[in-house]
Design an enzyme around this catalytic site. Structure first.
Site, short mmCIF file in Angstrom:
data_model
loop_
_atom_site.label_atom_id
_atom_site.label_comp_id
_atom_site.label_asym_id
_atom_site.label_seq_id
_atom_site.Cartn_x
_atom_site.Cartn_y
_atom_site.Cartn_z
N SER A 23 0.81 -1.22 0.00
CA SER A 23 0.00 0.00 0.00
C SER A 23 0.85 1.27 0.00
O SER A 23 1.83 1.39 0.75
CB SER A 23 -0.89 -0.01 1.24
OG SER A 23 -1.61 1.19 1.32
N GLY A 48 -3.92 3.76 1.13
CA GLY A 48 -4.95 3.83 2.17
C GLY A 48 -6.13 4.72 1.84
O GLY A 48 -5.96 5.86 1.41
N GLY A 74 1.09 11.53 4.84
CA GLY A 74 -0.08 11.93 5.63
C GLY A 74 -1.36 11.33 5.10
O GLY A 74 -2.45 11.88 5.27
N CYS A 132 -2.03 4.96 12.45
CA CYS A 132 -2.47 6.34 12.35
C CYS A 132 -3.17 6.74 13.65
O CYS A 132 -3.67 5.89 14.38
CB CYS A 132 -3.36 6.57 11.13
SG CYS A 132 -4.48 5.25 10.78
N LYS A 167 -2.78 -4.67 9.54
CA LYS A 167 -1.36 -4.47 9.23
C LYS A 167 -0.69 -3.99 10.51
O LYS A 167 -0.91 -2.85 10.95
CB LYS A 167 -1.24 -3.43 8.12
CG LYS A 167 0.17 -3.19 7.64
CD LYS A 167 0.15 -2.38 6.36
CE LYS A 167 1.52 -2.10 5.84
NZ LYS A 167 1.48 -1.34 4.59
N ASN A 194 4.49 -2.09 8.81
CA ASN A 194 4.42 -0.75 8.23
C ASN A 194 5.79 -0.06 8.38
O ASN A 194 6.72 -0.65 8.94
CB ASN A 194 3.33 0.05 8.95
CG ASN A 194 2.59 0.97 8.01
OD1 ASN A 194 3.22 1.71 7.25
ND2 ASN A 194 1.28 0.94 8.04
N GLY A 219 12.18 0.67 3.26
CA GLY A 219 13.33 0.30 2.44
C GLY A 219 14.25 -0.68 3.18
O GLY A 219 13.93 -1.15 4.28
N GLY A 245 8.75 -5.20 4.16
CA GLY A 245 9.80 -4.36 4.71
C GLY A 245 11.10 -4.53 3.95
O GLY A 245 11.80 -5.53 4.13
N THR A 268 8.83 0.13 -1.15
CA THR A 268 9.69 1.22 -1.63
C THR A 268 10.43 0.86 -2.92
O THR A 268 10.66 1.73 -3.76
CB THR A 268 10.69 1.60 -0.51
OG1 THR A 268 9.92 1.99 0.63
CG2 THR A 268 11.59 2.74 -0.90
C1 LIG Z 1 5.33 6.70 0.16
C2 LIG Z 1 4.73 5.62 0.99
C3 LIG Z 1 3.34 5.63 1.25
C4 LIG Z 1 2.76 4.63 2.04
N1 LIG Z 1 1.40 4.64 2.27
C5 LIG Z 1 0.84 3.66 3.02
C6 LIG Z 1 -0.57 3.62 3.24
O1 LIG Z 1 -1.34 4.44 2.70
N2 LIG Z 1 -1.07 2.64 4.06
C7 LIG Z 1 -0.26 1.69 4.62
O2 LIG Z 1 -0.74 0.82 5.37
N3 LIG Z 1 1.08 1.68 4.40
C8 LIG Z 1 1.64 2.63 3.62
N4 LIG Z 1 2.99 2.61 3.40
C9 LIG Z 1 3.83 1.55 4.00
C10 LIG Z 1 4.16 0.43 3.00
O3 LIG Z 1 2.98 -0.20 2.54
C11 LIG Z 1 5.09 -0.61 3.65
O4 LIG Z 1 4.42 -1.22 4.73
C12 LIG Z 1 6.40 -0.01 4.16
O5 LIG Z 1 6.86 0.99 3.27
C13 LIG Z 1 7.47 -1.05 4.37
O6 LIG Z 1 7.78 -1.75 3.17
P1 LIG Z 1 9.00 -1.30 2.19
O7 LIG Z 1 10.21 -1.16 3.08
O8 LIG Z 1 9.13 -2.41 1.20
O9 LIG Z 1 8.61 -0.01 1.59
C14 LIG Z 1 3.59 3.61 2.59
C15 LIG Z 1 4.97 3.60 2.32
C16 LIG Z 1 5.54 4.58 1.53
C17 LIG Z 1 7.02 4.52 1.26
#
Ligand SMILES: Cc1cc2nc3c(=O)[nH]c(=O)nc-3n(C[C@H](O)[C@H](O)[C@H](O)COP(=O)(O)O)c2cc1C
Length: 305
Positions: A23, A48, A74, A132, A167, A194, A219, A245, A268
């Site tokens: 997401s 979201g 946000g 949140c 989550k 998250n 990341g 993650g 990411t």
């Molecule tokens: C720019 C951005 C926006 C995100 N928006 C949401 C969101 O709307 N809802 C949510 O549950 N997680 C959100 N996440 C979290 C990601 O879904 C994920 O759980 C988190 O980035 C860890 O994974 P990654 O390291 O592979 O990015 C967001 C992450 C990023 C980088």
């Protein structure tokens, strides 16, 4: 040997492979459709959605740091009606499970958005973003307080028959406790995890690099944290876990499966290479063949220790 089977059924949802997109890192689908064959994804988790449209935070909203990204978007989004009108019809054209990530500013807000989305055709599951703040109860985050977490899962469960995937937030002392609460309240699967609360400072101006001051780190920097959380949670519950993650490669994803995840999501990495989820899926197949495993299930939770 025949090609290993990486298809799965998670929370009752058939998926061609166990690699989803996370997401907030893949928009609502149309943004990435010219770059990636959406039908090849295990599932697509959209950004979201809240009951009403939400503007999100002022800019700057993202900053790159060593091995990661801190974001404070946000939770900007078009609201439930906007999503149903402007995006879901597009997504329905693709043969891919669509999981909608939802959030609210109150428990009633979560229930309202879950109830509204449950009336629509073409949504495979709801993922609950609990990272949140609850504006009615001291702005503590839903996911960091066991009582509030239990109530938000129960309230959402009460209004939807769709598979429910809370989550779990990374900043909790005992993730197993939150996993057990979710399972007891009727969750079908868990997503872990998250982004991790973080901040970065411009030392010349002594100002925060994000307008919101703090944000969420994602990341490769957070991958070892996420792997540990998945491992802890997998020991606590029977429902399947989606590991998230810092997954950039099949090798990264494999750590999550071995720790106990039944599926993974790429976040990411999509910003750098939008096809990462597809190359991760191919790499899983190669690994299974090399290790003479017939299916991905044979790998889940096989950590030797
Ligand atoms: C720019 C951005 C926006 C995100 N928006 C949401 C969101 O709307 N809802 C949510 O549950 N997680 C959100 N996440 C979290 C990601 O879904 C994920 O759980 C988190 O980035 C860890 O994974 P990654 O390291 O592979 O990015 C967001 C992450 C990023 C980088």
């Amino acid at each position: 040997m025949t090609t290993p089977d990486i298809s799965i059924k998670l929370a009752g949802i058939p998926m061609k492979n166990p690699v989803m997109v996370a997401s907030g890192t893949f928009g609502y689908g149309p943004e990435y459709a010219p770059l990636v064959d959406l039908a090849k994804l295990g599932a697509l988790v959209v950004k979201g959605i809240s009951p009403e449209p939400w503007r999100g935070n002022p800019t700057p909203r993202t900053v790159e740091v060593a091995s990661g990204l801190i974001n404070a978007i946000g939770l900007q989004n078009p609201g439930a009606e906007g999503f149903l009108r402007d995006y879901l019809p597009f997504l329905r054209k693709f043969d891919v499970p669509v999981i909608v990530n939802i959030w609210g500013r109150t428990i009633e807000g979560y229930a309202a958005v879950a109830a509204r989305l449950s009336q629509a055709e073409g949504i495979a599951a709801l993922e609950l973003n609990v990272s949140c703040p609850n504006i009615k109860e001291g702005s503590k985050s839903f996911g960091s307080n066991a009582d509030m977490f239990k109530r938000v899962v129960a309230a959402t469960r009460a209004v939807t028959k769709l598979p429910l995937i809370p989550k779990l937030a990374p900043d909790v002392f005992r993730i197993g406790e939150f996993a057990r609460i979710a399972e007891a309240e009727g969750a079908d699967a868990l997503a872990i995890t998250n982004s991790v609360p973080a901040m970065a400072i411009d030392i010349e101006t002594r100002r925060p690099k994000l307008a919101n001051v703090t944000g969420g780190l994602s990341g490769p920097a957070i991958r070892p944290i996420a792997v540990r959380l998945v491992w802890e949670a997998a020991k606590a519950v029977k429902i399947p876990i989606i590991g998230i993650g810092g997954i950039y490669s099949a090798a990264d994803a494999l750590e999550f499966f071995i720790a106990g995840a039944s599926a993974v999501a790429v976040g990411t990495a999509n910003f750098l290479e939008p096809t990462t989820a597809l190359t991760v899926a191919d790499g899983l197949r190669d690994y299974l063949a090399r290790h003479k495993l017939g299916s991905i299930h044979e790998l889940v939770g096989t950590l030797a220790c």
